[in-house]
Design a protein around this motif. Structure first.
Motif: not given
Length: 701
Positions: A188-190, A614-616, A629-631
């Protein structure tokens, strides 16, 4: 997004202190390593981020510091024993950066001694930020103002999706509301679900306004044409059908939530029952050990009896060696002629003459007869020597027999000790297993199954009624619009209504397509990620994230590619040519369950997949956003061994641009070669047992 700093004041198990997080991406070092032995606060640190930003229920931290408050247990006990009016404040400050803006959140709670009780005050917040131009925003303190801004940066469900401890890693691949919410939140966020929801809400309101306008103006036109009664009846029917559709939509949504909860409860009970089945296997092992113990004890008693009997009957032979040596020595020194035997004397007596020729008289005969009685049939020396040899042989046999008996006793003792050790280990593992709870779980499982069937039947019936009323409503609406025809004003509103309905469908279709594309991408990422972290991938094993099966939506299912491809071949297609629905149908036909260690490996792959998604970089024409996002991960390598451990630890650095990894030193030793080159900063949590507090210290790796 990056976490820059976290600071504690009187928080949980921590003494006052802070951790500054560092990254050196230009050098490829993106892991912040936090050492800590068990009980030092690694898990407390992990979930302090959640408490600071969104709040957290500390009762979930079973086995950790036994207080459901953010205030440290030592200070809380001090308040309980202290004077009325004394207070202590607990707080956590988190500083993080996203797209050039630096955010600062402080979450604090004050505890005060009032009467005989310690009262917890309201949660206090201070949320501020400085943008990329250095402009500072005055802190916000109201959660209603904070939440919309924080939701755009790091929603709670997304934070949950990037924060893992060992237990959560094990459970995430199960069908739970938590795992569903995690996947749904990231998608949903992406995919800008909030944008689509806002647009859908706006067009729904416009559509409702237009429909009401048409209704009112149709009534006026009907009155002017003299058929207002027909229109009144039509409007009543439309209102009735519309009400039924709305009612059934609510029922379907409520039933869907109920089914999801039941599926979640069923999944959790299935996990518990799986543990209980393992316990039952242990109980079977316990009974086998107890039965085996009886056999081993009897065997030991028999071996000991054999040893005792041999000692009692022939043990004296063990002490005859010196005696036999003495007899042999005497025989060598004896002056008894070797040839004097009873037979030789008898032959002399029968001849009547001595060997010297003298005739034997009666006295000589009597003496020879007494000698015959005293002499053995063979020579004395030979007889004694034969007897000594026989005793010596028996002594050797007795020694060998006793040695074997002794070895048998020792073996029996070792087997009995090993069996007892296994029995004790089983009993330790079975501590806390409650047969009453087992029965309750099975009863609950049966009830949930029955309730699920009933809820799904009710959902199906509600959908049938809704669909029937929708068709009826469509026909009634067309009749009403037919009455309105001929009025240019009503025709204009009707065209607006058609446009708005098309817009509503377009928004829904676009949102669904974005979600579908996101899930397909995540599935591709998941399979690639699994190949990098699991040794089973070499044997053709892979992972699938369920997309279309509502009951198992967002569950990770392991499968073997060869089996699925054979299934698809029988259907006349291939993996590359098959649709997502056909692939999923084949996967679910051959899907497998997860073991503890494999569940963690699956979660490793899942985390990598959603972070990669998310990072792409996203297409410029896409509604989707890129989110870095971090992990945050605590003790991820427990129950992972061999190549799985090597592969997952070797790939961890590639999961995100920032990784905050919490490990015990002994766990780090097993993966230091894989993790060490990527560590940018290292701190250690040191616990002072006398105070029950952990301090944060700089550490070397």
């Amino acid at each position: 997004m990056r976490f820059k700093r976290i600071e504690f004041t009187n928080y949980r198990c921590f003494d006052n202190g802070a951790i500054e997080f560092a990254e050196h991406p230009e050098e490829g070092r993106n892991i912040n390593l936090v050492f800590g032995s068990n009980g030092c606060g690694k898990t407390e640190l992990l979930f302090s981020f959640t408490w600071a930003l969104w709040g957290y229920d500390f009762k979930k931290l079973s086995g950790k510091e036994q207080t459901p408050w953010p205030l440290s247990a030592r200070l809380y006990r001090g308040l309980q024993e202290g004077y009325i009016g004394v207070s202590e404040k607990s707080s956590v400050e988190v500083v993080f950066e996203e797209r050039g803006t630096t955010y600062r959140m402080i979450h604090a709670v004050t505890f005060t001694k009032e009467g005989s009780r310690v009262k917890q005050g309201p949660d206090e917040y201070s949320f501020s930020w400085t943008d990329e131009h250095g402009e500072y925003v005055v802190p916000l303190h109201d959660r209603k103002e904070i939440n919309p801004i924080l939701n755009k940066v790091i929603p709670l469900s997304t934070l949950s999706g990037i924060s893992f401890d060992g237990e959560r890693m094990q459970r995430l691949s199960q069908i739970t509301n938590e795992s569903k919410a995690t996947v749904k939140s990231v998608i949903d966020n992406i995919t800008r679900a909030d944008f689509f929801d806002s647009a859908a809400g706006l067009f729904d309101k416009l559509h409702k306004d237009v429909v009401n306008t048409i209704k009112k103006r149709s009534a006026r036109r009907s009155f002017s044409l003299g058929n207002e009664q027909d229109l009144d009846r039509l409007e009543l029917s439309i209102d009735e059908s519309s009400g039924i559709v709305d009612q059934k939509e609510q029922e379907i949504a409520t039933l869907a939530e109920r089914i999801a909860r039941l599926e979640n409860d069923k999944a959790h009970i299935s996990i518990d029952l799986e543990d209980i089945n393992k316990s039952r296997e242990l109980i079977g092992g316990q009974k086998e050990c107890e039965r085996r113990a009886g056999e081993l004890e009897r065997n030991l008693e028999e071996r000991e009896d054999d040893f005792r009997t041999t000692m009692q009957e022939q043990g004296y032979l063990l002490f005859s060696g010196q005696l036999l040596d003495d007899v042999r020595a005497e025989l060598k020194e004896s002056d008894v002629p070797t040839g004097i035997t009873a037979q030789a004397v008898q032959e002399l007596l029968d001849s009547g003459c001595c060997i010297c020729g003298e005739v034997l008289d009666d006295a000589h005969r009597a003496t020879l007869r007494r000698l015959i009685e005293l002499l053995p049939p063979l020579s004395i020396n030979g007889t004694l020597r034969s007897h000594v040899d026989a005793v010596d042989l028996e002594m050797s046999k007795t020694k060998a027999r006793l040695k074997e008996n002794s070895s048998s006793v020792r073996r029996a003792q070792k087997e009995l000790e090993a069996n007892e050790a296994r029995l004790q280990e089983i009993r330790r593992q079975l501590e806390g297993v409650d047969d009453k709870r087992v029965n309750q779980l099975y009863e609950s499982y049966v009830d949930i199954e029955a309730n699920l069937r009933k809820a799904k039947e009710e959902q199906g019936e509600a959908e049938q009624i809704r669909d029937r009323e929708r068709d009826k409503l469509k026909q009634l609406t067309e009749k009403r619009e037919a009455i309105a025809r001929g009025s240019s004003e009503l025709d204009d509103f009707s065209r607006r209504k058609v446009f708005l309905e098309k817009a509503q469908r377009a928004i829904a279709l676009t949102r669904d397509r974005q979600r579908q594309e996101a899930l397909e991408t995540i599935n591709d990422n998941l399979q690639r990620a699994y190949a990098t972290v699991s040794e089973d991938a070499r044997n053709g094993r892979s992972l699938w994230l369920v997309q279309s099966d509502r009951a198992r939506e967002y569950q990770m299912v392991p499968f073997y590619r060869s089996q699925v491809e054979e299934f698809l071949a029988r259907e006349g297609t291939t993996w590359d040519a098959a649709s997502m629905v056909d692939r999923e149908r084949a996967v679910l036909a051959y899907g497998e369950s997860n073991s503890t260690g494999q569940s963690k490996i699956n979660t490793f792959a899942f985390v990598r997949a959603i972070l990669d998604f998310a990072n792409a970089e996203k297409d410029a024409e896409s509604f989707q956003l890129s989110r870095s996002y971090p992990l945050l991960i605590d003790a991820p390598f427990g129950d992972i061994f061999d190549d799985n451990l090597l592969m997952s630890s070797r790939e961890l650095h590639a999961f995100a641009d920032q990784i905050i990894l919490m490990l015990a030193r002994q766990s780090y030793e097993g993966v230091s070669r894989e993790i060490g080159p990527y560590v940018s900063r290292c701190v250690e949590l040191i616990k002072d047992e006398s105070k029950g507090l952990s301090t944060i210290q700089e550490a070397a790796i």
